[in-house]
Design a protein around this motif. Structure first.
Motif, short mmCIF file in Angstrom:
data_model
loop_
_atom_site.label_atom_id
_atom_site.label_comp_id
_atom_site.label_asym_id
_atom_site.label_seq_id
_atom_site.Cartn_x
_atom_site.Cartn_y
_atom_site.Cartn_z
N SER A 223 -42.22 -11.04 -2.89
CA SER A 223 -41.34 -12.07 -2.29
C SER A 223 -40.96 -13.16 -2.26
CB SER A 223 -40.13 -11.17 -0.94
OG SER A 223 -41.01 -12.00 0.03
N GLY A 224 -41.77 -13.95 -1.97
CA GLY A 224 -42.42 -15.13 -2.15
C GLY A 224 -42.51 -15.92 -4.27
N GLN A 225 -42.48 -15.23 -4.98
CA GLN A 225 -42.32 -15.22 -6.35
C GLN A 225 -41.55 -15.98 -7.00
OE1 GLN A 225 -43.59 -12.39 -8.62
NE2 GLN A 225 -45.73 -12.27 -8.34
N ASN A 226 -39.89 -15.59 -6.12
CA ASN A 226 -38.65 -16.41 -6.84
C ASN A 226 -37.84 -16.63 -5.70
OD1 ASN A 226 -39.25 -15.48 -9.57
ND2 ASN A 226 -38.43 -13.37 -9.44
N LYS A 227 -38.23 -17.52 -5.21
CA LYS A 227 -37.48 -17.57 -3.98
C LYS A 227 -36.90 -18.86 -4.07
CE LYS A 227 -39.82 -17.19 0.14
NZ LYS A 227 -39.41 -16.94 1.79
N PRO A 228 -35.31 -18.86 -4.18
CA PRO A 228 -34.82 -18.47 -2.63
C PRO A 228 -33.94 -17.50 -2.76
CG PRO A 228 -33.64 -21.25 -3.09
CD PRO A 228 -35.18 -20.79 -4.48
N ASN A 229 -33.25 -16.88 -4.18
CA ASN A 229 -32.27 -15.66 -4.66
C ASN A 229 -33.20 -15.44 -5.79
OD1 ASN A 229 -30.42 -14.57 -4.53
ND2 ASN A 229 -29.07 -16.33 -5.69
N GLY A 230 -33.70 -13.84 -5.06
CA GLY A 230 -34.05 -13.11 -6.57
C GLY A 230 -34.77 -11.82 -6.18
N LEU A 231 -35.19 -10.69 -6.53
CA LEU A 231 -35.95 -9.57 -6.71
C LEU A 231 -36.93 -9.72 -7.54
CD1 LEU A 231 -35.97 -6.93 -5.69
CD2 LEU A 231 -34.13 -6.23 -7.31
N THR A 232 -38.80 -9.49 -6.71
CA THR A 232 -39.24 -9.47 -8.12
C THR A 232 -39.54 -7.93 -7.49
OG1 THR A 232 -39.78 -12.01 -7.68
CG2 THR A 232 -41.56 -10.06 -8.30
N VAL A 233 -40.30 -7.59 -8.40
CA VAL A 233 -40.62 -5.53 -8.20
C VAL A 233 -41.99 -5.75 -9.31
CG1 VAL A 233 -40.43 -3.40 -8.99
CG2 VAL A 233 -38.36 -4.44 -8.34
N ILE A 234 -43.19 -5.47 -8.49
CA ILE A 234 -44.47 -5.02 -8.90
C ILE A 234 -44.87 -3.26 -8.64
CG2 ILE A 234 -47.14 -5.01 -8.44
CD1 ILE A 234 -46.25 -8.25 -6.46
N LEU A 235 -45.18 -3.29 -10.11
CA LEU A 235 -45.11 -1.70 -10.40
C LEU A 235 -46.28 -1.25 -9.61
CD1 LEU A 235 -43.11 -1.74 -13.75
CD2 LEU A 235 -42.33 -1.19 -11.24
N PRO A 236 -47.08 -0.38 -9.94
CA PRO A 236 -47.92 0.20 -9.27
C PRO A 236 -49.17 -0.31 -10.91
CG PRO A 236 -46.30 1.97 -9.33
CD PRO A 236 -46.30 1.18 -10.17
N GLU A 237 -48.80 -0.25 -12.01
CA GLU A 237 -49.91 -0.38 -12.91
C GLU A 237 -49.97 -2.17 -12.85
OE1 GLU A 237 -45.64 0.98 -14.14
OE2 GLU A 237 -47.07 1.97 -13.37
N GLN A 238 -49.81 -2.62 -12.21
CA GLN A 238 -49.21 -3.65 -12.55
C GLN A 238 -49.85 -4.70 -10.88
OE1 GLN A 238 -44.89 -5.34 -12.48
NE2 GLN A 238 -45.16 -4.84 -14.28
N ALA A 239 -50.13 -3.83 -10.03
CA ALA A 239 -50.96 -4.26 -8.87
C ALA A 239 -52.37 -5.02 -8.98
CB ALA A 239 -51.36 -3.19 -7.82
N MET A 240 -52.73 -4.02 -9.80
CA MET A 240 -54.46 -4.98 -9.87
C MET A 240 -53.63 -6.47 -10.87
SD MET A 240 -56.65 -3.35 -8.66
CE MET A 240 -58.07 -4.53 -8.71
N SER A 241 -53.33 -5.99 -11.71
CA SER A 241 -53.51 -7.59 -12.15
C SER A 241 -52.53 -9.21 -11.71
CB SER A 241 -52.56 -7.47 -13.65
OG SER A 241 -51.51 -7.07 -13.32
N THR A 242 -51.98 -8.25 -10.61
CA THR A 242 -51.02 -9.48 -10.19
C THR A 242 -51.82 -10.33 -8.81
OG1 THR A 242 -48.98 -8.33 -10.57
CG2 THR A 242 -49.22 -9.20 -8.56
#
Length: 51
Positions: free
Chosen positions: A18-37
């Motif tokens: 939620s902090g990545q695309n402030k102030p107006n956005g939607l971000t999805v972190i998929l399970p396979e992206q969790a470690m790299s994120t």
């Protein structure tokens, strides 16, 4: 009115998303992206009342 949302496999990653695309956005972190994120972010740990 603006809103930002983060969606992921747990609350911690959803808050990071939620902090990545402030102030107006939607971000999805998929399970396979969790470690790299999390490895790309510098994480700060703080003590809480539960420690």
């Amino acid at each position: 009115m603006t809103a930002t949302a983060g969606v992921s496999i747990n609350k911690f990653l959803a808050k990071m998303a939620s902090g990545q695309n402030k102030p107006n956005g939607l971000t999805v972190i998929l399970p396979e992206q969790a470690m790299s994120t999390t490895s790309r972010k510098r994480l700060r740990f703080c003590r809480t009342a539960a420690d």
